[in-house]
Design a protein around this motif. Structure first.
Motif, PDB file in Angstrom:
ATOM      1  N   TRP A 367      40.185  67.636 -19.487  1.00  0.00           N
ATOM      2  CA  TRP A 367      40.248  66.417 -18.685  1.00  0.00           C
ATOM      3  C   TRP A 367      39.289  65.350 -19.204  1.00  0.00           C
ATOM      4  N   SER A 368      38.077  65.754 -19.539  1.00  0.00           N
ATOM      5  CA  SER A 368      37.088  64.769 -19.984  1.00  0.00           C
ATOM      6  C   SER A 368      37.433  64.193 -21.349  1.00  0.00           C
ATOM      7  N   LEU A 369      37.990  65.004 -22.244  1.00  0.00           N
ATOM      8  CA  LEU A 369      38.315  64.512 -23.585  1.00  0.00           C
ATOM      9  C   LEU A 369      39.440  63.478 -23.545  1.00  0.00           C
ATOM     10  N   VAL A 370      40.446  63.711 -22.715  1.00  0.00           N
ATOM     11  CA  VAL A 370      41.517  62.712 -22.582  1.00  0.00           C
ATOM     12  C   VAL A 370      40.957  61.433 -21.970  1.00  0.00           C
ATOM     13  N   ALA A 371      40.090  61.572 -20.971  1.00  0.00           N
ATOM     14  CA  ALA A 371      39.480  60.392 -20.353  1.00  0.00           C
ATOM     15  C   ALA A 371      38.661  59.603 -21.369  1.00  0.00           C
ATOM     16  N   ILE A 372      37.892  60.300 -22.198  1.00  0.00           N
ATOM     17  CA  ILE A 372      37.075  59.623 -23.208  1.00  0.00           C
ATOM     18  C   ILE A 372      37.957  58.957 -24.258  1.00  0.00           C
ATOM     19  N   ALA A 373      39.051  59.590 -24.625  1.00  0.00           N
ATOM     20  CA  ALA A 373      39.978  58.985 -25.588  1.00  0.00           C
ATOM     21  C   ALA A 373      40.519  57.658 -25.055  1.00  0.00           C
ATOM     22  N   VAL A 374      40.883  57.639 -23.779  1.00  0.00           N
ATOM     23  CA  VAL A 374      41.369  56.400 -23.165  1.00  0.00           C
ATOM     24  C   VAL A 374      40.265  55.346 -23.139  1.00  0.00           C
TER      25      VAL A 374
END
Length: 390
Positions: A367-374
């Motif tokens: 969840w955090s990695l996708v959020a950081i990518a965005v």
């Protein structure tokens, strides 16, 4: 100003403490939820104070639809004993994803979040190594399952690429990398090893990591492993024997559980068996192969989500991951420094590969990695507009 500082502290603390959940639970059963809850509360207050809403992004649509699927299938299966418990486990991850994507695009530097993620993983790796020194045959440390610890460590290791590497800091990063590699190796997790290898290949192919750095880090970790092996030869031999025995058992049980999840999906393709339904239905779907297992998981994130949330939930999970990759790829076209975006991509690859063998939807890295990518994409858009206006 104080609100920004508070958001930074809470966001970095949330990602740093994620792999240390076991230590926090020893303090208090709810202590692991304190920082995420505070982060969400302060974020909502900041939105109110600034009189704004998060900038629209496809991520919000996918998260909202996933929430709809979760609530719908939970309503259908509300009579099942584990539905509410597992729904409550799902929802905070959806919320924290939206929060991290917003604050990392505005108040919290992306590099600070990546550094906090690495810091937490290094402490977890050190804890795992200490648990081995204390007599455990496989590294556990802050997490009960060695495979879960490996999941956190291999997800964090590629992020070292995004951190400053000048002068002495380069040596520090190599040492941190060696600790993470040694900790992951001490878990004896085959899935973690495959995931890490895939992530490293991605970093090398995308020219974000020189082969020399991989060799040096592996050499340092190898020397440490040799020292440890010579000092604890008998314990290492027992650990390898135990892992060899467990490996055969794990292969058999994983196949049983994958087949059971597939049957659940085939029988309930639209809304699945509901959150926690795999645990409830496994004995029947697995033909009582492991009737004494109290908390079974599918050992495959994708199959478990598909079995519990049906085809719509599975499709939304894939869309969620795709958003992370597409966002980071679009950012790569705009930024001069590619390291952050490529590092997040490599970490996501590690998470996805490891999740083929583990059910990790209730841990933060995905969840955090996708959020950081965005967030990286949004920051790159701002930088492009500023450069164009000047």
């Amino acid at each position: 100003m104080w609100l920004t500082v508070l958001l930074r502290v809470l966001a970095c603390g949330t990602v740093a403490l994620a792999p240390l959940e076991g230590y926090l639970l020893q303090v208090h059963g709810q202590s692991a939820k304190v920082l995420p809850a505070l982060l969400i509360g302060v974020w909502l207050f900041s939105l109110y104070r600034q009189r704004r809403l998060p900038a629209p992004h496809p991520l919000h649509l996918v998260v909202a639809l996933l929430a709809v699927v979760l609530l719908t299938t939970s309503a259908v299966h509300e009579a099942e004993p584990f539905t509410l418990e597992y729904l409550v486990r799902w929802v905070p991850f959806l919320v924290i994803t939206v929060v991290l994507a917003d604050v990392a695009a505005r108040e919290v530097p992306v590099r600070a979040l990546l550094a906090a993620t690495v810091a937490g993983a290094v402490v977890a790796a050190a804890g795992g190594l200490l648990s081995v020194a204390g007599g455990s045959l496989r590294a556990t440390g802050p997490l009960e399952d060695p495979n879960d610890l490996a999941f956190f460590l291999v997800a964090a290791l590629p992020l070292l690429v995004a951190l400053p590497a000048r002068g002495r800091s380069r040596i520090v990063l190599l040492l941190l990398g060696a600790v993470l590699v040694a900790g992951a190796a001490a878990t004896f997790s085959r899935g973690g090893g495959i995931a890490l290898a895939c992530a490293l290949v991605w970093l090398i192919v995308r020219r974000a990591l020189p082969v020399r750095a991989v060799v040096v880090t592996a050499a340092v970790a190898g020397v440490a492993a040799l020292v440890f092996a010579s000092a604890a030869q008998a314990e290492l031999s027992r650990a390898l024997q135990e892992k060899s025995h467990i490996a055969g058992t794990n292969a058999d049980t994983r196949m049983l559980r994958w087949q059971a999840a597939s049957r659940m999906l085939a029988d309930n393709p639209v809304l699945g068996v509901g959150p926690g339904g795999f645990r409830q239905e496994y004995a029947a779907a697995g033909h009582n192969a492991e009737i004494d297992e109290q908390t079974p998981v599918a050992h495959n994130l994708f199959l478990e989500v598909a079995a519990e949330l049906g085809v719509p939930g599975f499709a939304l999970l894939i869309a969620f991951v795709a958003i992370g990759f597409m966002a980071s790829e679009r950012a790569l076209r705009r930024v001069a420094d590619r390291r952050e975006a490529v590092a997040v991509q490599a970490a996501l690859i590690a998470v996805l590969i490891a999740s083929i063998f583990l059910s990790e939807q209730y841990y933060l890295p995905l969840w955090s990695l996708v959020a950081i990518a965005v967030a990286i994409e949004r920051r790159s858009q701002k930088e492009s507009r500023c450069a164009f206006s000047t």
